[in-house]
Structure formats: C-alpha cells, structure tokens
Design an enzyme around this catalytic site. Structure first.
Site, PDB file in Angstrom:
ATOM      1  N   GLY A  71      38.568  23.913  60.475  1.00  0.00           N
ATOM      2  CA  GLY A  71      37.882  24.476  61.618  1.00  0.00           C
ATOM      3  C   GLY A  71      36.432  24.790  61.289  1.00  0.00           C
ATOM      4  N   TYR A  89      37.336  15.808  55.255  1.00  0.00           N
ATOM      5  CA  TYR A  89      37.889  16.915  56.038  1.00  0.00           C
ATOM      6  C   TYR A  89      39.411  16.805  56.156  1.00  0.00           C
ATOM      7  CZ  TYR A  89      39.261  19.902  59.885  1.00  0.00           C
ATOM      8  OH  TYR A  89      39.906  20.845  60.636  1.00  0.00           O
TER       9      TYR A  89
END
Length: 420
Positions: free
Chosen positions: A64, A57
């Site tokens: 998000g 990530y």
C-alpha cells in the site's frame, strides 16, 4: 451414504452451482492437474526475483502506502506473517459456514488460475481445509470492496497458518487445537504468499453467488405465484400474447410471458372469463411480464458477472511469466482486486428484487379487497369471525419496508483510506 462428488478446481471452469455444492458440503474439492503448470510457472517468477534480489512490489517491498520500503530476503517470511496478522481486524457477527466455504473455494480457484505466484503448499492447504471441514472463524464486516476483501481474507489466512480460530459446531475454537486433534500442520508462508491469500474479491463474490443461487429458485416461484394470482383474480392472458412482446423485444419480458402462457394454458377459470366485460386488468397483473421480465434480466446480468468473477485472478500484483524474456515486467501492479462490478451489479439486483416484492404485494391487495376482487374480504371463510389473510398482507408490507432499506446502493459510499 453415497460418496460425495468432486469439484475439480482449475481457475477457469468453476460454476455457481459447484460453489454451492462445496459450500453446502455436498462435494469435495481437488486441484485439477491442468492447473499446476501455470501455478508452478508463476511461482518460479517469484523465486527468481527473490534469488536475484530484484526489487518488485508485493514480493520484497512494503504494501500500500509503504510500497517504497525495501524488505531484505531474510525478512520476507516475516513480512507475510505480519501482513496477515495486522490485517485480520474484521468485526461483527461471524460468517456462516456456508459463506466461509464458498469464500475459501473462490479464493482457491482464483489462485489456481496461475497469475498469483503463490507457493503450491498454500493451495494444497486450502483444499485440505475444505475437505477436512476446517472452517476459519471470519467476522463479516471489514471489506471496503475497493481494496478487495483484505480484512476478512486475513482471518481465513490466519487459520491456514495455524493461528486465529476455526468453527467447531459453530463455536470458535483455537485453530492450533483443531489441527492437533486432526493430526494436521499449519502451512509456512514464503514470499508473496500472504498477499496472494488476502488480496481479492472472494468474500463479496461468495455472498453474491449464494444470493444468485437462491434467486435462481425464487424467481421461478415468483412467476408461478403470479400465475396462480392471475387465476384467482380471473385475469386475462391477452397481455401475454407473443406478438405483444415481440413488439418490445426485451428478452426478460418475453421469457415471463411465455411462462405465463405455458402455466395457464389449461386454466378453467381463465377460459370461463375469456369473454367477460372487464376491459383491462390492474397494472400489477397486466404489466407483470414487463416488471418480472426486467427483474429476470437483472438476474441474468448478475449470473454473467459471477461466472466471470469466479474464474478471475483478483489479487495484486499479478504475474505473467515470460520464460524467454525474464524480468521485473513479469510482475504487474494493477486493479483487479476492485469490486466495483460486483457492487454495481448486486445493487441493481437488490433494487430489482424490491420491485418484484412490491408488485407481488400489490396483487395481494387486489385479491384481498372484496370491492375489487368480488371475493370474500381477506379471503376469509367466515368474515368477521375470522380475519382470513389480513395479517399476511401486514407482514408483506413489513417485508417490503425491510427490502426498501436494503435498496440503498452500497456502491455509492466511499471513504479515504491508506493515507489517501
């Protein structure tokens, strides 16, 4: 003109005073040599992940609610550009140059802590802009606080890549034009750079630092004005005796009581009224150490929070290199971008500042009312022919109304965003 001093940025030692020096363009900045090893180590983790194709990530995924979207290596630079462009949606009046510079320095210092994995060129670009007086045009409104200062910081990042606008004599001018005029070039973003630039608490900490530095002077003036008011009202210093405050040993009230004893030690007026018939002074005088002291303790809390926040890594994810045990675990998703501690502390300080203004206005009322002060009405030299300080109190009351409106806690507001 003497040469400006240098503030050395290392991610650990930045002070509020140094922030103000840079904000007011009284100092230049340089990245400390001690900071570079950690910066390069974190960056090496990012580059290893990109080269090996691991899915992590913030490096090669969406952001998000789009965290599960895998991004190909060929699109990583475009991902960072798109992130900045799409998030630069702030609105309202532009931030003042002083606040913009404070925000830039705080972001720079956070990145120099060595947990962001940003490319060193971005760090050099931030320092370059500060030293060349290139100030991004940043609308003030757009940060939720709970997700860091994404929108305002995106406008900062836009300027670093040669897009958006910068301020020239407080007028927004295309960044590209200013860079051309100065013979400079925009920075090129690589993996994670955009996210590192825009995810953090730099705007809120900039405003908090500026307020804290102004309060550091105002609180001393407030105590001095209190002492002068006590002199004018012929008050007693007895409520400031040290044993009273040792019996309720809050540090703030002890500090204020000691200040009053020091300032008024040689007061001829108070000495002349030492044995007067007045039993007690009004609360606004007699309880001043307790009220001013409580405000002082709120201020010290604010100062402590700011000193920590200035030297914190506040983006997401953060990188903790383990060269002997490399892997995806080195990149950690967490919540250091959340501004709750700044919001709660500033809300408390805002309320405390109102209390300080309120008790000051009550002392003003005591001095202007002849029935209680024994002085000419409104301290006028020729009552009736002139109004003295009557309208000064009106303005003080109006100011209190303004301050009261700002005591509504901003931290109490919440709204759902980013698909829940």
């Amino acid at each position: 003109m003497s040469e400006r001093p240098t503030v050395h940025v290392d991610g650990t030692t930045l002070s509020p005073q140094e922030v103000m020096m840079v904000a007011k363009q009284q100092a230049i900045v340089a990245v400390s040599e001690d900071a570079w090893p950690a910066i390069h180590a974190a960056r090496a983790v990012v580059e290893r992940i990109v080269n090996t194709g691991e899915t992590v990530y913030g490096i090669n995924t969406g952001f998000g609610a789009l965290v599960h979207e895998r991004i190909s290596s060929d699109d990583l630079a475009a991902l960072q550009l798109n992130l900045i462009r799409s998030h630069a949606t702030a609105l309202g009046e532009l931030m003042r140059v002083e606040a913009v510079r404070a925000m830039m320095l705080i972001r720079l210092n956070s990145l120099c802590k060595g947990h962001s994995g940003i490319h060193p060129d971005c760090i050099r670009q931030l320092a370059l802009y500060l030293n060349h007086g290139i100030h991004p045009a940043i609308p003030r409104i757009g940060s939720l606080g709970a997700s860091g200062d994404l929108a305002p910081l995106s406008h900062l990042a836009l300027a670093l890549i040669g897009e958006g606008e910068v301020l020239v004599d407080d007028v927004p001018v295309p960044t590209e034009q200013v860079l051309f005029d100065k013979g400079l070039i925009a920075v090129e973003l690589t993996a994670k750079d955009g996210l590192s630039l825009i995810n953090g608490t730099s705007q809120m900490t900039a405003y908090a630092t500026i307020a804290q530095q102004e309060l550091s002077e105002l609180l001393l003036l407030a105590d001095l004005i209190l002492a002068v008011s006590m002199d004018a009202r012929s008050c007693s210093l007895t409520p400031s005796r040290p044993e009273i405050h040792l019996a309720r040993a809050h540090s703030g009230q002890m500090v204020v009581a000691e200040r009053l004893r020091s300032i008024l030690a040689d007061s001829e007026i108070l000495n002349q009224h030492r044995d007067c018939e007045r039993v007690q002074d009004a609360y606004s005088f007699r309880c001043a150490p307790q009220v001013h002291g409580a405000v002082y303790e709120s201020f010290k809390r604010l100062e402590g929070v700011i000193r920590i926040e200035l030297n914190s890594a506040t983006d997401n994810p953060l990188i903790f290199p383990e060269p002997d045990n490399p892997g995806a675990h080195e990149v950690v998703s967490q919540g250091n971008f959340h501004g709750e501690i700044i919001a709660l502390t500033c809300d408390a300080m805002s309320l405390a500042a109102f209390e300080l203004g309120s008790i000051s206005e009550r002392r003003m009322d005591q001095m202007l009312d002849p029935a209680r002060s024994g002085l000419p009405p409104f301290l006028a030299k020729n009552s009736g022919l002139e109004s003295g300080l009557m309208i000064v109190q009106y303005v003080a009351g109006s100011s209190l109304s303004e301050m009261h409106g700002k005591t509504t806690p901003r931290s109490a507001f919440s709204t759902t965003t980013s698909a829940g």
